[in-house]
Write a protein that holds these residues in place. Structure first.
Motif, PDB file in Angstrom:
ATOM      1  N   SER A  97     -28.195 -10.218 -19.218  1.00 46.73           N
ATOM      2  CA  SER A  97     -29.260 -11.088 -18.722  1.00 46.73           C
ATOM      3  C   SER A  97     -28.695 -12.419 -18.233  1.00 46.73           C
ATOM      4  CB  SER A  97     -30.275 -11.345 -19.837  1.00 46.73           C
ATOM      5  OG  SER A  97     -31.109 -12.436 -19.531  1.00 46.73           O
ATOM      6  N   ARG A  98     -29.210 -12.888 -17.108  1.00 44.85           N
ATOM      7  CA  ARG A  98     -28.805 -14.193 -16.590  1.00 44.85           C
ATOM      8  C   ARG A  98     -29.310 -15.320 -17.492  1.00 44.85           C
ATOM      9  NH1 ARG A  98     -25.001 -14.803 -12.350  1.00 44.85           N
ATOM     10  NH2 ARG A  98     -24.946 -12.784 -11.315  1.00 44.85           N
ATOM     11  N   GLU A  99     -30.356 -15.079 -18.238  1.00 44.92           N
ATOM     12  CA  GLU A  99     -30.833 -16.098 -19.166  1.00 44.92           C
ATOM     13  C   GLU A  99     -29.806 -16.342 -20.256  1.00 44.92           C
ATOM     14  OE1 GLU A  99     -34.642 -15.097 -20.688  1.00 44.92           O
ATOM     15  OE2 GLU A  99     -35.652 -15.186 -18.741  1.00 44.92           O
ATOM     16  N   ASP A 100     -29.154 -15.277 -20.710  1.00 46.36           N
ATOM     17  CA  ASP A 100     -28.136 -15.413 -21.749  1.00 46.36           C
ATOM     18  C   ASP A 100     -26.791 -15.820 -21.168  1.00 46.36           C
ATOM     19  OD1 ASP A 100     -29.995 -14.595 -23.672  1.00 46.36           O
ATOM     20  OD2 ASP A 100     -29.493 -12.474 -23.393  1.00 46.36           O
ATOM     21  N   TYR A 101     -26.474 -15.310 -19.981  1.00 50.32           N
ATOM     22  CA  TYR A 101     -25.180 -15.581 -19.344  1.00 50.32           C
ATOM     23  C   TYR A 101     -25.417 -15.955 -17.886  1.00 50.32           C
ATOM     24  CZ  TYR A 101     -23.312 -13.269 -23.480  1.00 50.32           C
ATOM     25  OH  TYR A 101     -23.003 -12.928 -24.774  1.00 50.32           O
ATOM     26  N   PRO A 102     -25.670 -17.239 -17.613  1.00 48.73           N
ATOM     27  CA  PRO A 102     -25.969 -17.648 -16.242  1.00 48.73           C
ATOM     28  C   PRO A 102     -24.818 -17.431 -15.259  1.00 48.73           C
ATOM     29  CG  PRO A 102     -26.628 -19.340 -17.832  1.00 48.73           C
ATOM     30  CD  PRO A 102     -25.798 -18.347 -18.572  1.00 48.73           C
ATOM     31  N   THR A 103     -23.568 -17.514 -15.739  1.00 48.24           N
ATOM     32  CA  THR A 103     -22.413 -17.385 -14.857  1.00 48.24           C
ATOM     33  C   THR A 103     -21.763 -16.024 -15.062  1.00 48.24           C
ATOM     34  OG1 THR A 103     -22.019 -19.774 -15.019  1.00 48.24           O
ATOM     35  CG2 THR A 103     -20.226 -18.423 -14.154  1.00 48.24           C
ATOM     36  N   GLN A 104     -21.687 -15.225 -13.995  1.00 43.10           N
ATOM     37  CA  GLN A 104     -21.149 -13.873 -14.075  1.00 43.10           C
ATOM     38  C   GLN A 104     -20.250 -13.612 -12.872  1.00 43.10           C
ATOM     39  OE1 GLN A 104     -24.083 -10.879 -15.002  1.00 43.10           O
ATOM     40  NE2 GLN A 104     -25.272 -12.239 -16.308  1.00 43.10           N
ATOM     41  N   GLY A 105     -19.236 -12.751 -13.079  1.00 47.06           N
ATOM     42  CA  GLY A 105     -18.296 -12.485 -11.999  1.00 47.06           C
ATOM     43  C   GLY A 105     -17.606 -11.150 -12.165  1.00 47.06           C
ATOM     44  N   VAL A 106     -16.482 -10.969 -11.444  1.00 52.27           N
ATOM     45  CA  VAL A 106     -15.804  -9.678 -11.424  1.00 52.27           C
ATOM     46  C   VAL A 106     -14.294  -9.853 -11.569  1.00 52.27           C
ATOM     47  CG1 VAL A 106     -17.537  -8.500 -10.035  1.00 52.27           C
ATOM     48  CG2 VAL A 106     -15.684  -9.715  -8.902  1.00 52.27           C
ATOM     49  N   LEU A 107     -13.665  -8.782 -12.012  1.00 44.75           N
ATOM     50  CA  LEU A 107     -12.208  -8.647 -12.027  1.00 44.75           C
ATOM     51  C   LEU A 107     -11.868  -7.500 -11.095  1.00 44.75           C
ATOM     52  CD1 LEU A 107      -9.305  -9.023 -13.200  1.00 44.75           C
ATOM     53  CD2 LEU A 107      -9.985  -7.436 -15.030  1.00 44.75           C
ATOM     54  N   VAL A 108     -10.974  -7.749 -10.113  1.00 44.02           N
ATOM     55  CA  VAL A 108     -10.637  -6.705  -9.150  1.00 44.02           C
ATOM     56  C   VAL A 108      -9.123  -6.551  -9.036  1.00 44.02           C
ATOM     57  CG1 VAL A 108     -12.740  -7.113  -7.812  1.00 44.02           C
ATOM     58  CG2 VAL A 108     -10.630  -8.255  -7.151  1.00 44.02           C
ATOM     59  N   SER A 109      -8.721  -5.385  -8.537  1.00 50.18           N
ATOM     60  CA  SER A 109      -7.304  -5.102  -8.334  1.00 50.18           C
ATOM     61  C   SER A 109      -7.174  -4.193  -7.127  1.00 50.18           C
ATOM     62  CB  SER A 109      -6.717  -4.415  -9.571  1.00 50.18           C
ATOM     63  OG  SER A 109      -7.247  -3.107  -9.717  1.00 50.18           O
TER      64      SER A 109
END
Length: 232
Positions: A38-50
């Protein structure tokens, strides 16, 4: 005339229940493939790529909600992600904040690994903190290495990489590595922990980053990506 047997109805009911379970299983699988916290719990989200993710559409990732991206950059003394240069060029212009990850090999001297990282990762104050992925155990080395030596070499490596980056590194610690070395309590750095769908607690202290879904399918990537959130 004899009474009709009711036995076939049991099979029909069993088949219906089996169908419901199959549908529920497919729905659960689909949900798992597309779940993010949830964005309410975790406003900042992203990815790990290779390189395994092929050509990445970073603008597309930003459009679907990624706030940052980490790139797998180097491994050990000479391992290098073949897509790193292309990914760095694609991120020029501020598409997404980005940082680099080094996969640490306890079997290789710290100086050689640091040289590999600083050679291919630019010295750029705008980059996110460097990340050191700790997964491989020294028990896999051809020559035995003590736990004290692992910690000492890792500290040397951190000093060199942090001197290059100009900021403290983040330790991306696997459950197996933490169980074996208890590194989270020995080296004071922000932690990146791993646990599918459930918040991890094996670090013994709060994490900064969490790989919440290691196989997130998106509309803008060819392969599933590691979806990562920030605990603020």
């Amino acid at each position: 005339m004899g009474r009709k047997r009711a036995f076939p109805w049991r099979w029909r009911i069993a088949a219906f229940v089996a169908l419901l379970l199959a549908v529920a299983g497919i729905y659960g699988w689909w949900q798992a493939q597309h779940w993010t916290p949830s964005r309410e719990d975790y406003p900042t989200q992203g990815v790990l790529v290779s390189a395994q993710d092929g050509q990445v559409d970073f603008a597309g990732l930003a459009a679907i909600g990624a706030d940052f991206v980490y790139l797998e950059a180097s491994e050990g003394a000479d391992g290098r992600d073949p897509m790193l240069s292309d990914n760095l060029r694609a991120l020029e212009g501020g598409v997404l904040p980005y940082g680099a990850v080094h996969a640490y090999d306890p079997c290789v001297p710290a100086e050689r690994q640091a040289a590999n990282f600083v050679t291919i990762v630019p010295r750029d104050a705008a980059m996110l903190p460097p990340v050191i992925a700790l997964d491989k155990l020294a028990t896999d080395c051809s020559d035995p290495i003590t736990e004290a030596a692992v910690e000492s070499e890792l500290t040397t490596f951190l000093n060199q990489v942090e001197g290059h980056a100009g900021q403290s590194a983040i330790l991306k610690v696997s459950p197996a590595f933490e169980e074996h070395y208890a590194i989270a309590s020995r080296i004071e750095r922000n932690l990146w922990l791993e646990s599918s769908f459930l918040e991890p607690d094996y670090g013994g202290r709060p994490f900064t980053l969490w790989t919440a879904n290691p196989r997130l399918w998106t509309a803008v990537t060819q392969e599933p990506v590691h979806w990562v959130v920030v605990q603020e």
